[in-house]
Design a protein around this motif. Structure first.
Motif, mmCIF file in Angstrom:
data_model
loop_
_atom_site.group_PDB
_atom_site.id
_atom_site.type_symbol
_atom_site.label_atom_id
_atom_site.label_comp_id
_atom_site.label_asym_id
_atom_site.label_seq_id
_atom_site.Cartn_x
_atom_site.Cartn_y
_atom_site.Cartn_z
ATOM 1 N N GLU A 49 0.878 -1.236 -0.193
ATOM 2 C CA GLU A 49 -0.038 0.035 -0.091
ATOM 3 C C GLU A 49 0.927 1.305 0.087
ATOM 4 O O GLU A 49 0.433 2.298 -0.577
ATOM 5 N N LYS A 74 0.138 3.072 -3.208
ATOM 6 C CA LYS A 74 -0.612 4.514 -3.183
ATOM 7 C C LYS A 74 0.035 5.914 -2.898
ATOM 8 O O LYS A 74 -0.170 6.667 -3.553
ATOM 9 N N TYR A 75 1.159 5.691 -2.111
ATOM 10 C CA TYR A 75 1.931 6.943 -1.640
ATOM 11 C C TYR A 75 3.326 7.093 -2.324
ATOM 12 O O TYR A 75 4.143 8.029 -1.988
#
Length: 674
Positions: free
Chosen positions: A73, A77-78
């Protein structure tokens, strides 16, 4: 140093969050030895954010290497990736991939900070380095403000505006408008109707003809705002009115003509003005910089990165004669030979009540094996003179200056030895204390600032009626003026130049901030946009039809409202990569004072001052005041003397305690023997 005491600026920023704000710290259990002591400091600081933010702020600490799902994640995502570091200890030596990141997420917006954003490094001559947190509160609060602003900018333009907003259109009837504007006038009614529905009744529109009732309104507009009738071109000299503005609690915002005459283009122009009236919206800086092969190669990479922390940065060359419609501030860096249209764009942006930050000088400096200063025509000389400002074609030289590595030749027993020494460089004045305006927010929190190859600013006070003028920076009272040849790092030549000038000392103004009403340089003159460019007629019948003509605002606004602001810096290379890299080399750490100054100027100009108190608190870049040899020896001997005096005091105290103890024991023994 109040490391764990959050400032009022941070608390007010956290109070703006209306949706859940998530702050995640990604830290590995095993990390580089120099980063390991910083992890607990960041953890404690983030816990303070959670306490200050209340239920709206959620702080989490994650070790991605312990949970594969969270690692995926973080990466997907980041964009959080581990960084390999080479480590060595008494147990092992090798490479370890470690996480040292902070992510701030709000709605669909997020900011990712790595160790380069959070730490500061200072090198030493022996190859050792020191590492410290650079100013984590500023970095994290800046990220929070950016994600909140980005989230709000993507929503309704009315969500951040309190109270009603009224659209004011000072527009002539359609039959008096040029053909190119008649379509724009038709689209305007549709756009205003759509915005009225979206606002829930808070958006009202008034469109009036300034020539009605004998032109009374037109005369009032000319008197109050400097508006006057426009003409489409010299081929069509019929005067008409077409001005747009917004009025509300956030003040008055002028709406420039859209470069795209379609309905969508008109809506974007009005929406941009609505967002400027709201609080917390991400601001846009239009940047005019020297041309390069790319935006990053124009010589202002450090500045662009710093400005991007709190604003959108768009490049423009002003060749159309207009500043982009969604620009909140215009920044002009090292202008060179600007033409009439480009100067007109700057002038009219200021007349609309806009803010302009400008760094300009009569000299352009190039650094290679030598330092060369060349004359440079900016194209702004007459415009600045009209505003009551002139820049002398001299270099400001100051004995209190930054040091540069300079080659020198020493004669030892008839043998000449070439050496490199750190010597004071007078064209780099080192400003501190009262030389930086302590009452203006731009410079109040800067403890030091180096100006590179700057020239003296001369402000004609007789032309400043109706304006507030603050001197932001000035050289010391021991400074003097030299010519462009003094840019060469030759100390003896500089001394000769000073002697030739008669040895006149005196402080010189290097930067000013002006706020108030300005009068246009083009008042009573023909707009450069009204002049049609000569274009050869097409002879090929099969050639594609010419694109439809775009509307251009060819009118001239004679004067600005009281909200117009101009920040002027008399140095072409101020905040350039070349200057920052040169000074950073001498400090062995990144020198950020010039970029902090420019960020402060943007915030002050846009009345967004919440981060001014936090910026510029770097750890290693706080340079010591330059000292001459005699003062260096004084402080050196004083340190030795204090150390010796301290040892003597310790010896005397210990001796006194020993004597007192012996007397006490002797007294006890006498009593026992008795």
């Amino acid at each position: 140093g109040l490391l764990y005491s959050l400032s009022d600026a941070t608390r007010s920023t956290l109070a703006e969050a209306r949706e859940p704000l998530v702050i995640r710290g990604y830290f590995s259990a095993q990390t580089h030895p120099l980063l390991a002591p910083l992890v607990p400091q960041l953890r404690d600081l983030l816990k303070e954010y959670a306490i200050a933010g209340g239920h709206n702020v959620q702080v989490e600490f994650i070790n991605p290497q312990e949970d594969k799902a969270k690692e995926e994640e973080a990466a997907g995502k980041y964009g959080v990736q581990p960084v390999p570091f080479q480590i060595a200890s008494k147990y092992q030596a090798g490479v370890v991939s470690t996480y040292f990141n902070v992510v701030v997420a709000y709605g669909d917006q997020f900011e990712t900070m790595g160790f380069r954003d959070l730490i500061e490094i200072k090198g030493h001559g022996n190859g050792q380095i020191d590492v410290a947190l650079r100013d984590p509160e500023y970095a994290i609060t800046r990220a929070i403000r950016k994600v909140i602003s980005g989230y709000r900018s993507g929503g309704s333009p009315f969500s951040n505006i309190s109270g009603d907003v009224r659209f004011k259109g000072y527009i002539s009837p359609s039959d008096k408008l040029p053909t190119v504007l008649q379509g724009l006038r038709g689209n305007l009614d549709a756009v205003l109707a759509d915005l009225g529905k979206e606002s829930g009744g808070r958006f009202k529109a008034d469109i009036v003809d300034p020539d009605a009732n004998g032109g009374q309104l037109g005369r009032e507009l000319t008197q109050r705002f400097g508006y006057r009738p426009q003409i489409a071109s010299l081929d069509d000299p019929r005067p008409f009115w077409f001005y747009m503005a917004l009025e509300g609690k956030g003040g008055t915002q002028a709406i420039p003509w859209p470069t795209d005459p379609t309905r969508d283009g008109l809506r974007r122009s009005i929406t941009a003005a609505l967002q400027r009236m709201g609080s917390g919206a991400l601001k846009t800086v239009a940047l005019v910089a020297p041309p390069g092969d790319s935006a990053e190669q124009s010589g202002y990479t450090h500045l662009r990165q710093a400005l991007s922390d709190n604003a959108r940065v768009m490049d423009t060359d002003l060749s159309s004669g207009q500043v982009p419609a969604d620009a909140d501030l215009l920044m002009v860096l090292a202008p060179h030979d600007l033409n009439d249209k480009q100067v007109f764009a700057i002038d009219q942006f200021l007349m609309q009540g806009g803010s302009v930050v400008m760094a300009t000088s009569p000299f352009s400096v190039a650094v290679s094996d030598t330092i060369t200063a060349m004359d440079q025509r900016t194209g702004l000389e007459d415009w600045l003179k009209h505003l009551g400002i002139s820049i002398d074609k001299k270099l400001v030289m100051d004995p209190r200056s930054a040091a540069l590595p300079m080659p020198s030749v020493r004669d030892i027993g008839g043998i000449q030895i070439r050496d490199v020494q750190m010597l004071p460089y007078p064209p780099f004045p080192d400003l501190r204390g009262t030389e930086l305006n302590q009452s203006n927010p731009i410079t109040a929190n800067l403890n030091q600032l180096t100006f590179s190859w700057s020239s003296p600013l001369i402000v004609d006070s007789s032309k400043q009626a109706g304006r507030k003028v603050d001197t932001l920076a000035q050289s010391s009272s021991d400074s003097w003026l030299g010519d462009k040849g003094d840019a060469t790092p030759d100390i003896q030549q500089m001394r000769n130049s000073f002697a030739a000038s008669g040895g006149k000392h005196g402080s010189s103004t290097l930067a000013v901030a002006m706020e108030g009403r300005f009068e246009s340089y083009y008042k009573g003159k023909q707009s450069p946009l009204a002049k049609k460019d000569e274009k050869p007629a097409a002879t090929d019948a099969s050639a594609p039809a010419a694109a439809p003509e775009k509307p251009q605002d060819s009118g001239v606004i004679d004067r600005s409202p009281d909200t117009a602001r101009l920040v002027l810096i008399s140095a072409n290379n101020f905040a350039s990569d070349m200057t920052i890299d040169v000074i950073s080399t001498t400090l062995n750490t990144l020198y950020t004072a010039p970029t902090s100054f420019m960020q402060n100027a943007v915030d002050w100009s846009l009345e967004d001052r919440s981060l001014l108190a936090l910026r510029g608190r770097s750890h290693f870049a706080r340079t010591l005041e330059p000292l001459d040899r005699d003062r260096q020896q004084f402080w050196e001997m004083l340190n030795y003397g204090l150390a010796i005096a301290g040892l003597v005091i310790v010896w005397l105290v210990r001796r006194g305690l020993r004597i007192a103890r012996n007397k006490r024991y002797s007294h006890i023994l006498k009593e026992v023997s008795a």
